[in-house]
Motif scaffolding. Sequence first.
Motif, mmCIF file in Angstrom:
data_model
loop_
_atom_site.group_PDB
_atom_site.id
_atom_site.type_symbol
_atom_site.label_atom_id
_atom_site.label_comp_id
_atom_site.label_asym_id
_atom_site.label_seq_id
_atom_site.Cartn_x
_atom_site.Cartn_y
_atom_site.Cartn_z
ATOM 1 N N UNK A 50 0.850 -1.224 0.016
ATOM 2 C CA UNK A 50 0.000 0.043 -0.167
ATOM 3 C C UNK A 50 0.840 1.263 -0.085
ATOM 4 N N UNK A 51 2.091 1.227 0.396
ATOM 5 C CA UNK A 51 3.216 2.376 0.270
ATOM 6 C C UNK A 51 3.040 2.811 -1.066
ATOM 7 N N UNK A 52 2.787 4.260 -1.162
ATOM 8 C CA UNK A 52 3.006 4.988 -2.495
ATOM 9 C C UNK A 52 4.590 5.714 -2.756
ATOM 10 N N UNK A 53 4.870 5.377 -3.786
ATOM 11 C CA UNK A 53 6.286 5.800 -4.064
ATOM 12 C C UNK A 53 6.274 6.983 -5.204
ATOM 13 N N UNK A 54 6.866 8.219 -4.745
ATOM 14 C CA UNK A 54 6.786 9.184 -5.833
ATOM 15 C C UNK A 54 8.275 9.535 -6.126
ATOM 16 N N UNK A 55 8.663 9.257 -7.477
ATOM 17 C CA UNK A 55 10.123 9.408 -7.603
ATOM 18 C C UNK A 55 10.199 10.914 -8.064
ATOM 19 N N UNK A 56 11.390 11.572 -7.854
ATOM 20 C CA UNK A 56 11.728 13.065 -8.119
ATOM 21 C C UNK A 56 13.146 13.151 -8.485
ATOM 22 N N UNK A 57 13.204 13.798 -9.681
ATOM 23 C CA UNK A 57 14.421 14.207 -9.977
ATOM 24 C C UNK A 57 14.516 15.890 -9.577
ATOM 25 N N UNK A 58 13.587 16.456 -9.943
ATOM 26 C CA UNK A 58 13.255 17.684 -9.675
ATOM 27 C C UNK A 58 12.073 17.795 -9.024
ATOM 28 N N UNK A 59 12.134 18.430 -7.708
ATOM 29 C CA UNK A 59 11.003 18.560 -6.817
ATOM 30 C C UNK A 59 10.514 20.288 -6.792
ATOM 31 N N UNK A 60 9.597 20.496 -7.727
ATOM 32 C CA UNK A 60 9.394 22.092 -7.900
ATOM 33 C C UNK A 60 8.398 22.411 -7.033
ATOM 34 N N UNK A 61 8.207 23.767 -6.942
ATOM 35 C CA UNK A 61 7.093 24.311 -6.135
ATOM 36 C C UNK A 61 5.692 23.559 -6.133
ATOM 37 N N UNK A 82 8.770 9.436 -0.962
ATOM 38 C CA UNK A 82 9.519 10.024 -2.071
ATOM 39 C C UNK A 82 11.031 9.169 -2.293
ATOM 40 N N UNK A 83 11.364 9.087 -3.458
ATOM 41 C CA UNK A 83 12.772 8.631 -3.803
ATOM 42 C C UNK A 83 13.293 9.766 -4.774
ATOM 43 N N UNK A 84 14.323 10.383 -4.325
ATOM 44 C CA UNK A 84 15.009 11.445 -4.930
ATOM 45 C C UNK A 84 16.187 10.974 -5.713
ATOM 46 N N UNK A 85 16.508 11.657 -6.854
ATOM 47 C CA UNK A 85 17.730 11.324 -7.345
ATOM 48 C C UNK A 85 18.891 12.064 -6.662
ATOM 49 N N UNK A 86 18.572 13.211 -5.994
ATOM 50 C CA UNK A 86 19.594 13.605 -5.045
ATOM 51 C C UNK A 86 18.825 14.543 -3.893
ATOM 52 N N UNK A 87 18.586 13.732 -2.840
ATOM 53 C CA UNK A 87 17.726 14.433 -1.698
ATOM 54 C C UNK A 87 18.339 15.880 -1.224
ATOM 55 N N UNK A 88 19.737 16.101 -1.396
ATOM 56 C CA UNK A 88 20.439 17.055 -1.053
ATOM 57 C C UNK A 88 20.253 18.355 -1.834
ATOM 58 N N UNK A 89 19.686 18.000 -2.828
ATOM 59 C CA UNK A 89 19.381 19.240 -3.731
ATOM 60 C C UNK A 89 18.471 20.080 -3.036
ATOM 61 N N UNK A 90 18.881 21.737 -3.559
ATOM 62 C CA UNK A 90 18.019 22.697 -3.106
ATOM 63 C C UNK A 90 16.692 22.779 -3.602
#
Length: 129
Positions: A50-61, A82-90
């Motif tokens: 049941x967990x929903x996974x959202x993958x993000x390269x860019x996490x815009x407003x 969320x699974x980010x390509x880079x969670x340290x991105x601003x």
Amino acid sequence: MNKYRSGLEVSIAKQLKKFRIEFTYEKLIILYIKPQETHRYIPDFRLANGILIETKGRFVLSDRKKHLLIRKQYGDKYDIRFVFSNAKAKIYKGSKTTYADWCIKYGFKFFNKTIPIKWIKEKYGTHRS
């Protein structure tokens, strides 16, 4: 003289001045609410538990706003992570806030590049559906 946005506005301003009519230009601000719109959100992945996974390269407003609205409207019904390509991105250029910081602030679980095995092995019903 004010800077007008079009030739027509310049003409109208001249006309008003010619007739010595007092006026202001773009000084009044009227707030209004746009009618509600229904939008669709389709999660990238739904795990068997049941967990929903959202993958993000860019996490815009717009994405961040969308996920806060979903959380507000559905409360604890969905467990979106969320699974980010880079969670340290601003979150935007010059910001001190990272994608990870945003997730922590709003209580979303996140990871970098892969889905943690721990998430995959979570039992169904131990979290939101």
